[in-house]
Design a protein around this motif. Structure first.
Motif, mmCIF file in Angstrom:
data_model
loop_
_atom_site.group_PDB
_atom_site.id
_atom_site.type_symbol
_atom_site.label_atom_id
_atom_site.label_comp_id
_atom_site.label_asym_id
_atom_site.label_seq_id
_atom_site.Cartn_x
_atom_site.Cartn_y
_atom_site.Cartn_z
ATOM 1 N N LYS A 5 88.407 46.837 10.382
ATOM 2 C CA LYS A 5 88.771 45.899 11.582
ATOM 3 C C LYS A 5 89.279 46.516 12.712
ATOM 4 N N THR A 6 88.784 46.128 13.644
ATOM 5 C CA THR A 6 88.909 46.279 15.135
ATOM 6 C C THR A 6 90.203 45.496 15.759
ATOM 7 N N ASN A 7 91.195 46.180 16.282
ATOM 8 C CA ASN A 7 92.108 45.213 17.006
ATOM 9 C C ASN A 7 91.709 44.612 18.192
ATOM 10 N N GLN A 8 92.467 43.494 18.525
ATOM 11 C CA GLN A 8 92.323 42.694 19.805
ATOM 12 C C GLN A 8 92.010 43.521 20.874
ATOM 13 N N LYS A 9 92.733 44.564 21.336
ATOM 14 C CA LYS A 9 92.831 45.409 22.422
ATOM 15 C C LYS A 9 91.485 46.113 22.423
ATOM 16 N N ASP A 10 90.858 46.505 21.155
ATOM 17 C CA ASP A 10 89.601 47.354 21.375
ATOM 18 C C ASP A 10 88.609 46.417 21.618
ATOM 19 N N LEU A 11 88.808 45.073 20.703
ATOM 20 C CA LEU A 11 87.722 44.130 21.088
ATOM 21 C C LEU A 11 87.508 43.817 22.597
ATOM 22 N N ALA A 12 88.489 43.752 23.093
ATOM 23 C CA ALA A 12 88.709 43.240 24.660
ATOM 24 C C ALA A 12 87.787 44.421 25.262
ATOM 25 N N ARG A 13 88.253 45.639 25.066
ATOM 26 C CA ARG A 13 87.561 46.663 25.656
ATOM 27 C C ARG A 13 85.864 46.806 25.481
ATOM 28 N N ILE A 14 85.727 46.529 24.399
ATOM 29 C CA ILE A 14 84.182 46.520 23.623
ATOM 30 C C ILE A 14 83.312 45.598 24.516
#
Length: 398
Positions: A5-14
């Motif tokens: 799982k990828t957290n929301q902060k990382d998803l936003a950066r991606i």
């Protein structure tokens, strides 16, 4: 191929990095497609294949990839590139093909051009756009620091349009053991507007029928002759009787030829055929037995029948391993808010060869394509950016 799982902060950066990277490389991709569209590189055009290969090698070398080409005499040049850090674990294969179905001189007759929504060119969607996405998607991922700790292996095949005769051996050598393969053929949209991600394709067999008869004068000595054309006609009808409408397995014969002038009973005849729509690799055995049975009897006494065949493409089975490949793509799509759907298509591609090696494979990772194999071939420009961003987002989460 575990997916954490990828957290929301990382998803936003991606998402931010993927969209920005796709935007930044768009003009370079379009320029590459302009250059590709000016090269006659039909299968077997060695000079054209060399030109296309040189363009690819230059970009790979700029990224720091180890690059080598593999000559397939009379067919073209395969390109293999690798980006691999010392701590890399596992291999991801990115695949497309460099050959087209167009002969020498076609690109001058039908040059590259654009309108607001589409770019037009021979081979531009099948499958030069896939090369542009795979190259520049990785380049953007490197620049954004999103490349996974994996070996990224680029394999660009030069004879896909005739059934990957030599390319299949390259895959066996270069791709075997990979944990994921992404194939950059073009895609279609589903009825809901989602990008189709292909995890299943039908297999194809190609074959020939050769009949030897006996020539004779058609008026003065007709009964001494043994018409190879008549025997071939019986074999063609027999072949069509093998069609399985329920399974969607179809035999088709073309072209056919035979005999000399019509005043002579034909002493020889020849036909080519295909068997398309084979749903699984197990289904090949029945089709091959049917094909071989054509030699077992003749209708025209005195004729001899010889049949040969080969696998053009194995089946890409829509199984659990390919579903796992789809889930990796879906994960990247969710990060972007991009709709995707897992689908099967009948048309064969190199995804079948990679899948047959046991590699989880997702196909149709390139642009929305239209009118391929025609002189009106085109790609949807918006999809070039979106599918480039998708590759970056997929790589970022592997």
């Amino acid at each position: 191929m575990p997916m954490e799982k990828t957290n929301q902060k990382d998803l936003a950066r991606i998402k931010e990095a993927a969209l920005a990277g796709a935007e930044q490389c768009y003009e370079a991709q379009m320029e590459l497609l302009r250059q590709f569209s000016a090269i006659d590189c039909g299968t077997g055009n060695m000079a054209g294949s060399e030109k296309a290969t040189a363009l690819i090698e230059k970009i790979l070398q700029e990224m720091g990839a180890d690059v080598h080409r593999i000559e397939a005499p009379g067919l073209g040049y395969h390109v293999v590139g690798s980006i691999c850090s010392p701590d890399a674990q596992g291999t991801i294969v990115l695949n497309a093909h460099t050959d087209t179905v167009f002969g020498e001189g076609f690109t001058a007759q039908y040059p590259y051009h654009e309108d607001e929504d589409y770019a037009y060119g021979l081979g531009i969607a099948d499958c030069k756009a896939g090369i542009a996405i795979s190259l520049y998607g990785v380049k953007a991922a490197i620049q954004a620091g999103l490349l996974p700790k994996k070996e990224i292996k680029f394999i660009y095949n030069c004879d896909e349009e005739i059934g990957t005769i030599s390319g299949s051996h390259v895959y066996e050598t270069e791709a075997k053991g990979a944990e994921l393969a992404l194939v950059f053929e073009g895609c279609s949209r589903t009825a809901t507007g989602a990008y189709g991600v292909v995890t299943g394709r039908k297999g194809v067999i190609l074959g020939t029928i050769d009949v030897e008869g006996k020539e004779a004068h058609a008026g003065a000595d007709y009964l001494s002759g043994r018409s190879a054309v008549l025997e071939l006609a019986h074999k063609i009808i027999e072949l069509y009787h093998f069609n399985d409408i329920e399974q969607g397995i179809f035999f088709n014969v073309a072209p056919i030829e035979g005999g000399r002038p019509n005043g002579i009973v034909a002493g020889s005849a020849h036909a080519e055929f295909c068997c398309a729509g084979l749903p699984t690799n197990e289904s090949f055995a029945k089709a091959e037995a049917q094909i071989r049975s054509l030699e077992n009897s003749v209708t025209v006494e005195g004729c001899r029948v010889k049949v040969s065949y080969r696998t053009l493409f194995p089946a890409m089975e829509q199984d659990e391993k390919n579903h796992q490949a789809y889930l990796a793509v879906e994960k990247g799509a969710k990060a972007l808010g991009l709709p995707v759907a897992e689908i099967a298509e009948p048309v064969a591609t190199d995804g079948a060869y990679l899948s047959s090696l046991g590699i989880p494979t997702a196909d149709a990772m390139s642009v929305v394509w239209e009118k391929i194999h025609t002189t009106q071939e085109r790609l949807e420009k918006r999809s070039l950016k979106e599918k480039t961003a998708l590759l970056i987002a997929v790589l970022a989460q592997l």
